[in-house]
Design an enzyme around this catalytic site. Structure first.
Site, PDB file in Angstrom:
ATOM      1  N   ASP A 203       0.852  -1.197   0.000  1.00 16.92           N
ATOM      2  CA  ASP A 203       0.000   0.000   0.000  1.00 16.92           C
ATOM      3  C   ASP A 203       0.883   1.240   0.000  1.00 16.92           C
ATOM      4  O   ASP A 203       1.892   1.307   0.700  1.00 16.92           O
ATOM      5  CB  ASP A 203      -0.921  -0.013   1.226  1.00 16.92           C
TER       6      ASP A 203
ATOM      7  N   HIS B 284     -10.295  -5.303  -3.393  1.00 21.56           N
ATOM      8  CA  HIS B 284      -8.990  -5.526  -2.775  1.00 21.56           C
ATOM      9  C   HIS B 284      -9.150  -5.981  -1.335  1.00 21.56           C
ATOM     10  O   HIS B 284     -10.093  -5.619  -0.655  1.00 21.56           O
ATOM     11  CB  HIS B 284      -8.097  -4.275  -2.833  1.00 21.56           C
TER      12      HIS B 284
END
Ligand code: AMP
Ligand code: ZN
Length: 111
Positions: A29, A97
């Protein structure tokens, strides 16, 4: 389609890839919320994980399996898997996700 995560799957936008196969792509991320913060996404576009699960439950199973494998490979004993579905729940990218977060303690209930 103008989708950020589709572009990451296609290699059109750079990402720090952790694991990739024909079904899914895992990458770090860009704004980590924990020492480990990895996103695992289907290569095929779905708006959220519920849509992905309804269309292809085996694929979602593979994504959760990948999260468990990655956690094991990097030695995470405790971790959190998180799925935000809808803007009100904090979803900001509308390509399915799974968040894999670890390396710190987590509060419960979540905010
Ligand atoms: P969510 O808020 O559940 O939709 O999660 C979307 C996540 O995507 C957030 O944690 C963002 O930090 C992350 N993100 C946004 N853009 C990128 C990018 N270019 N590369 C990696 N992660 C990203
Ligand atoms: Zn997409």
């Amino acid at each position: 389609m103008d989708c950020l995560f589709c572009k990451i799957v296609a290699g059109e936008i750079p990402a720090s890839i952790v694991k990739k196969n024909v079904l899914y792509t895992a990458f770090n991320d860009i704004t980590p919320q924990a020492p480990t913060h990895i996103l695992i996404i289907p290569n095929h576009h779905f708006s959220n994980m519920a849509e992905a699960a309804m269309a292809n439950p085996e694929l979602v199973g593979e994504i959760f399996k990948a999260a468990g494998e990655i956690a094991s490979e990097i030695g995470l004993e405790s971790y959190r898997m998180n799925v935000n579905t809808g803007a009100g729940a904090g979803q900001s990218v509308f390509h399915a996700h799974l968040h894999l977060l670890g390396g710190r303690t987590f509060a419960w209930p979540p905010g």
